[in-house]
Design an enzyme around this catalytic site. Structure first.
Site, PDB file in Angstrom:
ATOM      1  N   THR A 209       1.000  -1.214  -0.284  1.00  0.00           N
ATOM      2  CA  THR A 209      -0.025   0.067  -0.185  1.00  0.00           C
ATOM      3  C   THR A 209       0.915   1.435  -0.146  1.00  0.00           C
ATOM      4  O   THR A 209       2.027   1.157  -0.332  1.00  0.00           O
ATOM      5  CB  THR A 209      -1.053  -0.048   1.259  1.00  0.00           C
ATOM      6  OG1 THR A 209      -1.630   1.106   1.135  1.00  0.00           O
ATOM      7  CG2 THR A 209      -0.125  -0.028   2.622  1.00  0.00           C
ATOM      8  N   ASN A 210       0.351   2.503   0.231  1.00  0.00           N
ATOM      9  CA  ASN A 210       1.013   3.716   0.255  1.00  0.00           C
ATOM     10  C   ASN A 210       0.533   4.595   1.416  1.00  0.00           C
ATOM     11  O   ASN A 210      -0.336   4.032   2.248  1.00  0.00           O
ATOM     12  CB  ASN A 210       0.908   4.328  -0.980  1.00  0.00           C
ATOM     13  CG  ASN A 210      -0.388   4.907  -1.493  1.00  0.00           C
ATOM     14  OD1 ASN A 210      -1.138   5.330  -0.616  1.00  0.00           O
ATOM     15  ND2 ASN A 210      -0.915   4.005  -2.434  1.00  0.00           N
ATOM     16  N   CYS A 211       1.141   5.779   1.607  1.00  0.00           N
ATOM     17  CA  CYS A 211       0.756   6.503   2.787  1.00  0.00           C
ATOM     18  C   CYS A 211      -0.469   7.482   2.672  1.00  0.00           C
ATOM     19  O   CYS A 211      -0.604   8.301   3.530  1.00  0.00           O
ATOM     20  CB  CYS A 211       2.011   7.354   3.215  1.00  0.00           C
ATOM     21  SG  CYS A 211       3.337   6.297   3.568  1.00  0.00           S
TER      22      CYS A 211
END
Ligand code: CTP
Length: 399
Positions: A209-211
């Site tokens: 995933t990402n932030c």
């Protein structure tokens, strides 16, 4: 912005949830609304008028025939001044009175006399709520365009679990903004917004995933709602409160977002892709948890996810974001033209206070003619409104 200088008449009735109305009054006041509180006599047994007076800085009306009150003499003055009337919490008793058109106290009198929209947030004992008399009364109010929100399920004052709790104050606030925004410059428009970072599973407990926090997308959804639009928010997992008055579609992966967006745009006037979509996913997803002992090193083979914005096209305005760490304008222009967008909001993710996770954002808006508009650092909600200003212009051009 939606609440600035708006007169909100807040009706408080005799429920144990009356104390929560103090927080609502505080939030409304902080948002710039003029809050006029009317309490029923029963409400004053749960919380005192002084609390509301201190929060709102305005006199609190408790009696119909109080000669010292400016409103009691001119007893429909608040009904006329109101931009919206909100009853939170609303007991079975006030709901019954409103359904029957009784006007024997200041609150019921104000509701009967007002032309402003009325929002009712019931809170009561579960048996009182489920009683067919109360249910019939709520149906009557709904048929007369009262907005009914809740009640919520949970622990009640009796200690039992059931339907009867006042909904979250955030939901009441969202509904007030939505009701006040009806007739705004996006009235009658369907806007699809995506938000958050997709999650691409590797095994049952791990994902890529990402932030992204989802803040920019949620701000866009709320701002569009507050300008009168019907909003579909396709959201990847996010810790943010769910906006009231918005159709939420919860998804996890890029593929799920792709399917949800394709479905949602069927009646859309605009698609705004604020989501941080994962560009790659694991080719293999292990059905069981990958054990540390079994592998000394691990190589994941990745494949491309669908480019949602690149593929979902149609007769609607299409807005993208470009998160860039270098050559901001040049890279954003390339994305704009490659994905044939009407508008792109480019942000430099390396800038302080801007982009992923922050409450503020500094974006550059670029349109199809390569016209560049640099916005200053603004709260995400204001960035959202500036983007929607451009969407309104683009929609006018598409007529
Ligand atoms: N986007 C999308 N589907 C993807 C990836 C991105 O719809 N699989 C959308 C994003 O929501 C955003 C725009 O496309 O509105 C640009 O996203 P960005 O991540 O900046 O660009 P990419 O197209 O992924 O290109 P790159 O990663 O090379 O910068």
């Amino acid at each position: 912005m939606t609440l600035t200088n708006k007169t909100v008449v807040l009706g408080v009735t005799g429920s144990i949830a009356a104390y929560k109305a103090a927080y609502l009054a505080s939030q409304l006041t902080q948002a710039g609304a003029d809050v006029e509180v009317i309490m029923t006599e029963a409400a004053t047994k749960f919380i005192t008028p002084i609390t509301f007076r201190s929060i709102t800085g305005r006199p609190v009306v408790t009696e119909m025939f109080d000669l010292a009150s400016e409103y009691s003499v001119e007893h429909v003055a608040l009904a006329e001044a109101a931009d919206v009337v909100v009853i939170a919490p609303a007991t079975a008793n006030i709901i019954a009175k409103l359904a029957a058109g009784i006007a024997d106290d200041m609150l019921s009198c104000t509701v009967l006399a007002t032309k402003a929209p009325v929002i009712v947030a019931p809170a009561m004992n579960v048996n009182m709520y489920e009683n067919p008399i109360t249910q019939d009364n709520l149906v009557k109010l709904q048929a007369r365009d009262f907005a009914i929100i809740g009640p919520a399920y949970g622990r009640l004052a009796s200690g039992k679990m059931g339907l009867g709790r006042l909904v979250d104050i955030d939901e009441v606030l969202g509904t007030i903004c939505q009701v006040l925004g009806k007739g705004g410059d996006l009235a009658g428009k369907w806007i699809v917004v995506t938000a958050g970072g997709t999650q691409e599973p590797v095994d049952p407990v791990r994902c890529l995933t990402n932030c992204s926090s989802g803040k920019m997308g949620y701000a866009l959804a709320e701002a569009a709602r507050d300008r009168g639009a019907q909003v579909v928010l396709v959201s990847a997992p996010s810790a943010l409160p769910r906006p009231a008055g918005v159709d939420m579609v919860d998804i996890r992966t890029a593929q799920e977002m792709y399917q949800a967006v394709k479905k949602a745009v069927a009646k859309a006037d605009a698609l705004i892709m604020a989501a941080a979509v994962a560009d790659y996913r694991s080719v293999k997803v292990s059905e069981s948890k990958i054990k540390r002992q079994q592998v000394s090193s691990l190589t994941l083979e990745l494949e491309r996810t669908p480019d949602i914005l690149g593929e979902v096209k149609g007769n609607f305005v299409r807005v993208g974001f470009a998160a860039e760490s270098e050559n901001l304008v040049a890279n954003a222009k390339e994305k704009l033209h490659k994905k044939q967008l009407d508008l792109i909001a480019a942000n430099d993710i390396t800038a302080a206070d801007s982009g992923i996770g922050a409450d503020t954002n500094q974006v550059v808006l670029i349109d199809r003619e390569d016209k560049v508009e640099e916005l200053p650092l603004l709260p995400k909600r204001e960035v959202a409104d500036r983007i929607l200003d451009r969407v309104v212009e683009l929609l006018a051009g598409k007529k």
